[in-house]
Design a protein around this motif. Structure first.
Motif, PDB file in Angstrom:
ATOM      1  N   CYS A   5      30.104  59.152  58.384  1.00  0.00           N
ATOM      2  CA  CYS A   5      31.005  58.352  59.232  1.00  0.00           C
ATOM      3  C   CYS A   5      32.461  58.723  58.998  1.00  0.00           C
ATOM      4  O   CYS A   5      33.318  58.369  59.791  1.00  0.00           O
ATOM      5  CB  CYS A   5      30.787  56.861  58.984  1.00  0.00           C
ATOM      6  SG  CYS A   5      31.640  56.204  57.542  1.00  0.00           S
ATOM      7  N   SER A  38      15.292  56.703  57.339  1.00  0.00           N
ATOM      8  CA  SER A  38      16.713  56.709  57.691  1.00  0.00           C
ATOM      9  C   SER A  38      17.556  56.307  56.480  1.00  0.00           C
ATOM     10  O   SER A  38      17.047  55.770  55.495  1.00  0.00           O
ATOM     11  CB  SER A  38      16.977  55.739  58.851  1.00  0.00           C
ATOM     12  OG  SER A  38      16.731  54.405  58.442  1.00  0.00           O
ATOM     13  N   TRP A  40      20.560  53.872  55.320  1.00  0.00           N
ATOM     14  CA  TRP A  40      21.237  52.658  55.760  1.00  0.00           C
ATOM     15  C   TRP A  40      22.072  52.139  54.612  1.00  0.00           C
ATOM     16  O   TRP A  40      21.549  51.665  53.609  1.00  0.00           O
ATOM     17  CB  TRP A  40      20.233  51.621  56.185  1.00  0.00           C
ATOM     18  CG  TRP A  40      20.801  50.428  56.894  1.00  0.00           C
ATOM     19  CD1 TRP A  40      22.113  50.114  57.058  1.00  0.00           C
ATOM     20  CD2 TRP A  40      20.055  49.398  57.526  1.00  0.00           C
ATOM     21  NE1 TRP A  40      22.246  48.950  57.760  1.00  0.00           N
ATOM     22  CE2 TRP A  40      20.988  48.480  58.068  1.00  0.00           C
ATOM     23  CE3 TRP A  40      18.703  49.159  57.706  1.00  0.00           C
ATOM     24  CZ2 TRP A  40      20.601  47.350  58.757  1.00  0.00           C
ATOM     25  CZ3 TRP A  40      18.327  48.032  58.393  1.00  0.00           C
ATOM     26  CH2 TRP A  40      19.254  47.139  58.919  1.00  0.00           C
ATOM     27  N   SER A  47      26.947  52.200  57.491  1.00  0.00           N
ATOM     28  CA  SER A  47      26.384  53.218  58.374  1.00  0.00           C
ATOM     29  C   SER A  47      24.860  53.206  58.307  1.00  0.00           C
ATOM     30  O   SER A  47      24.272  52.940  57.258  1.00  0.00           O
ATOM     31  CB  SER A  47      26.877  54.606  57.974  1.00  0.00           C
ATOM     32  OG  SER A  47      28.238  54.743  58.250  1.00  0.00           O
ATOM     33  N   PHE A  49      21.778  55.807  59.843  1.00  0.00           N
ATOM     34  CA  PHE A  49      21.571  57.059  60.567  1.00  0.00           C
ATOM     35  C   PHE A  49      20.324  57.785  60.078  1.00  0.00           C
ATOM     36  O   PHE A  49      19.802  57.516  59.008  1.00  0.00           O
ATOM     37  CB  PHE A  49      22.794  57.975  60.415  1.00  0.00           C
ATOM     38  CG  PHE A  49      23.151  58.299  58.982  1.00  0.00           C
ATOM     39  CD1 PHE A  49      22.638  59.425  58.362  1.00  0.00           C
ATOM     40  CD2 PHE A  49      24.001  57.475  58.263  1.00  0.00           C
ATOM     41  CE1 PHE A  49      22.960  59.728  57.046  1.00  0.00           C
ATOM     42  CE2 PHE A  49      24.335  57.766  56.950  1.00  0.00           C
ATOM     43  CZ  PHE A  49      23.812  58.887  56.343  1.00  0.00           C
ATOM     44  N   TRP A  58      22.773  58.519  64.939  1.00  0.00           N
ATOM     45  CA  TRP A  58      23.201  57.182  64.562  1.00  0.00           C
ATOM     46  C   TRP A  58      22.283  56.129  65.142  1.00  0.00           C
ATOM     47  O   TRP A  58      21.843  56.215  66.294  1.00  0.00           O
ATOM     48  CB  TRP A  58      24.630  56.927  65.060  1.00  0.00           C
ATOM     49  CG  TRP A  58      25.612  57.813  64.383  1.00  0.00           C
ATOM     50  CD1 TRP A  58      26.140  58.988  64.863  1.00  0.00           C
ATOM     51  CD2 TRP A  58      26.163  57.637  63.075  1.00  0.00           C
ATOM     52  NE1 TRP A  58      26.979  59.531  63.940  1.00  0.00           N
ATOM     53  CE2 TRP A  58      27.023  58.720  62.825  1.00  0.00           C
ATOM     54  CE3 TRP A  58      26.012  56.666  62.096  1.00  0.00           C
ATOM     55  CZ2 TRP A  58      27.720  58.850  61.648  1.00  0.00           C
ATOM     56  CZ3 TRP A  58      26.716  56.789  60.922  1.00  0.00           C
ATOM     57  CH2 TRP A  58      27.567  57.876  60.691  1.00  0.00           C
ATOM     58  N   CYS A  59      22.016  55.097  64.354  1.00  0.00           N
ATOM     59  CA  CYS A  59      21.276  53.922  64.809  1.00  0.00           C
ATOM     60  C   CYS A  59      22.288  52.907  65.338  1.00  0.00           C
ATOM     61  O   CYS A  59      23.417  52.863  64.869  1.00  0.00           O
ATOM     62  CB  CYS A  59      20.483  53.303  63.677  1.00  0.00           C
ATOM     63  SG  CYS A  59      19.256  54.415  62.966  1.00  0.00           S
TER      64      CYS A  59
END
Length: 60
Positions: A5, A38, A40, A47, A49, A58-59
């Motif tokens: 990010c 993923s 997290w 973030s 992702f 990206w989620c």
């Protein structure tokens, strides 16, 4: 790895079989990484992702 990010935080992911939680890391023929599950971040920038074939997805 550094958080994608841009916040600059270092993310440490456990890859050892006996670790919990842990991530699987695979590379393709071009040495591009894929992580499962993923990533997290529950603190900081929060973030969330996926890393697939070296790309960040990206989620919401």
């Amino acid at each position: 790895m550094r958080c994608p990010c841009g916040c600059g935080e270092v993310i440490e992911l456990m890859l050892l079989e006996e670790a919990r939680p842990r991530w699987d890391l695979k590379t393709d023929e071009n040495n591009r990484p894929t992580l499962h599950p993923s990533v997290w971040r529950r603190k900081g920038c929060r973030s969330h992702f996926w890393v697939r074939k070296g790309h960040i997805f990206w989620c919401e």
